[in-house]
Design an enzyme around this catalytic site. Structure first.
Site: not given
Length: 321
Positions: A85-86, A133-134, A151, A157, A244
């Site tokens: 996903k990166d 997205r979240r 981040r 986190r 993104c």
């Protein structure tokens, strides 16, 4: 088989990235016991250094891959391991995806000391996430919530959450499992509650496009079913926006020869949404034919979803391209 001294893995320096590289090394050694020592060389990426703001604001997905990929291009390492996903939609010239191992848990994990789910948070609660997205998915159902940027790697986190910088946050369940963080209390959200990011839980193993020996080695850890799902998801994302900047979720799963694809597009504020859930057969003769078919389905679903989207969502996608 390449000379043993030449095999090494390039990785980000974060604990999760190193753990993922260790997992890939173990897969290689399990498949080829005489592969010898495979050292892991770590690199701090620009994305690791720049912890303020969202990925969209600071430059997108490539911030987590550039230094690691440069090690491949410079010949310092023969293999690179990334979270899929990166990965930007476009691969740098001279590099290739050589293997996609079996997918781990694709779901999101919700963490909060005050609620068991995001839908149970008190009105006006502060949620830390730098994922557009979240944030959009939350605001779609809970427009009262306050979203603040958060981040950093898993430990960072968790520390920010413990320090009270937010009342809740999210992590990928796959990352917590890979780090064996059984100590972290969380609620794993089913895709029906929060559809995950495209390629969440998938690893990408790269090598140079001209390194036939490394490519042959990595073929041994390829998972065809994960590759089919990932191909559909990445084609879907590439057609829409791989930067993104747009709230996009997507999850492809296989049952027998049937590919189920769930997808979601939203505006940044979550007010507008379009959702798609479709199951299609993959009828191609052989893996390569089905791979091409899966990519074609991902592209088609992207076009269908874009056509069904509201004008505001379409405008957001056009701006991000």
């Amino acid at each position: 088989m390449p000379d043993r001294a030449e095999i090494s893995i390039a990785s980000r320096k974060s604990p999760l990235a190193v753990r993922q590289s260790e997992m890939v090394r173990a897969m290689i050694l399990d498949a080829v016991p005489d592969a010898g020592d495979i050292p892991i060389r770590t690199y701090v990426t620009e994305g690791d250094r720049r912890l303020s703001g969202s990925l969209a604001e600071i430059g997108g997905k490539g911030l987590f891959t550039k230094e690691v990929e440069q090690a491949l291009m410079d010949g310092v390492a023969r293999i690179a391991v990334h979270s899929m996903k990166d990965m930007p939609a476009e691969m740098p010239d001279g590099l290739m995806i050589a293997a996609i191992p079996v997918r781990d848990d694709a779901r999101d994990a919700f963490l909060s000391p005050i609620a068991a789910s995001p839908w149970q948070l008190p009105e006006g609660a502060v949620v830390g996430t730098s994922s557009v997205r979240r944030a959009a998915q939350l605001l779609h159902r809970r427009p009262d919530l306050q979203i603040v940027p958060m981040r950093g790697n898993v430990g960072t986190r968790l520390g920010k959450l413990a320090a009270g910088q937010a009342q809740a946050t999210f992590l990928a369940e796959a990352g917590l499992q890979r780090l064996d963080r059984k100590d972290v209390e969380r609620t794993v959200l089913e895709p029906e509650e929060m559809l995950p990011a495209v390629s969440q839980g998938v690893l990408c193993v790269q090598c140079r496009a001209d390194d036939d020996a490394a490519a042959r080695l990595l073929e041994k850890i390829e998972c065809h079913r994960t590759s089919l799902a990932s191909a559909a998801e990445r084609a879907f994302l590439t057609r829409l926006d791989g930067s993104c900047r747009t709230p996009i979720a997507g999850l492809a799963t296989l049952s027998g020869d049937a590919l189920r694809f769930r997808a979601q597009l939203l505006t940044l504020d979550g007010r507008e949404e379009v959702y798609h859930d479709e199951t299609v057969p993959l009828t191609g003769d052989g893996y390569r034919a089905r791979l091409t078919e899966a990519m074609a389905q991902g592209l088609r679903i992207a076009e269908d979803l874009y056509a069904a989207a509201t004008p505001a969502i379409r405008q957001l996608i056009r701006q991000a391209r």
